[in-house]
Design an enzyme around this catalytic site. Structure first.
Site, short mmCIF file in Angstrom:
data_model
loop_
_atom_site.label_atom_id
_atom_site.label_comp_id
_atom_site.label_asym_id
_atom_site.label_seq_id
_atom_site.Cartn_x
_atom_site.Cartn_y
_atom_site.Cartn_z
N TYR A 1 -17.81 26.39 -0.43
CA TYR A 1 -17.50 24.97 -0.60
C TYR A 1 -16.30 24.75 -1.52
O TYR A 1 -15.64 23.73 -1.43
CB TYR A 1 -18.72 24.17 -1.08
CG TYR A 1 -19.43 24.73 -2.28
CD1 TYR A 1 -18.97 24.47 -3.57
CD2 TYR A 1 -20.57 25.48 -2.14
CE1 TYR A 1 -19.62 24.98 -4.66
CE2 TYR A 1 -21.24 25.99 -3.23
CZ TYR A 1 -20.75 25.74 -4.50
OH TYR A 1 -21.40 26.25 -5.59
N GLU B 1 0.82 -1.21 0.00
CA GLU B 1 0.00 0.00 0.00
C GLU B 1 0.86 1.26 0.00
O GLU B 1 0.46 2.29 -0.54
CB GLU B 1 -0.91 0.03 1.22
CG GLU B 1 -2.02 -0.99 1.20
CD GLU B 1 -2.89 -0.93 2.43
OE1 GLU B 1 -4.11 -0.79 2.26
OE2 GLU B 1 -2.35 -1.04 3.56
N LYS C 1 -12.73 3.93 1.05
CA LYS C 1 -11.57 3.38 0.36
C LYS C 1 -12.08 2.24 -0.55
O LYS C 1 -12.03 1.07 -0.18
CB LYS C 1 -10.56 2.87 1.40
CG LYS C 1 -9.20 2.51 0.85
CD LYS C 1 -8.26 2.15 2.00
CE LYS C 1 -6.93 1.67 1.50
NZ LYS C 1 -6.07 1.20 2.58
N GLU D 1 -8.64 6.64 9.51
CA GLU D 1 -9.14 7.21 10.77
C GLU D 1 -8.36 8.47 11.14
O GLU D 1 -8.95 9.47 11.56
CB GLU D 1 -9.02 6.18 11.90
CG GLU D 1 -9.88 4.94 11.73
CD GLU D 1 -9.26 3.82 10.91
OE1 GLU D 1 -9.78 2.69 11.01
OE2 GLU D 1 -8.28 4.05 10.18
#
Length: 118
Positions: free
Chosen positions: A51, A21, A96, A71
């Site tokens: 935005y 990864e 993900k 997280e």
């Protein structure tokens, strides 16, 4: 409370704890909800949450960085946006896609309020 939202903001970044990864970029998809109060008597072009600025801040946050866990990303983005834009409340969903072959998506959803970072 009213909610301003940004859906499916795509980011390509290094994310993960496994060696493979860390060697290739992966796609993350962010959905952001921001608590606002619409007071039609005070809402004008000088008093609003942009935005585009929110999106650009998030995209800049990812530039040239590597991450271990979604997280941690969610927590850092919540802190960044609440403090930089003086937001009262935020919900962040980070997905993900493709992380698990048997699932279309995995991810995390967090909610934070301004007092969480005081």
């Amino acid at each position: 409370m009213d909610i301003l939202f940004i859906e499916k903001l795509n980011v390509i970044t290094f994310i993960g704890i496994y060696k493979w990864e860390k060697e290739r970029k992966q796609k993350l998809v962010l959905d952001i909800e921001i608590g606002i109060s619409i007071d039609n008597h005070q809402l004008n072009q000088n008093n609003y949450i942009n935005y585009i600025d929110i999106s650009n801040t998030i995209l800049k946050f990812f530039k040239d960085k590597k991450f271990d866990l979604i997280e941690n990303i969610a927590e850092k983005i919540a802190y960044l946006l609440i403090t930089q834009f003086n937001l009262p409340w935020i919900r962040i969903k980070i997905s993900k896609p493709g992380a698990i072959a048997q699932s279309s998506n995995v991810g995390i959803i967090i909610e934070r309020v301004k007092k969480d970072f005081s």
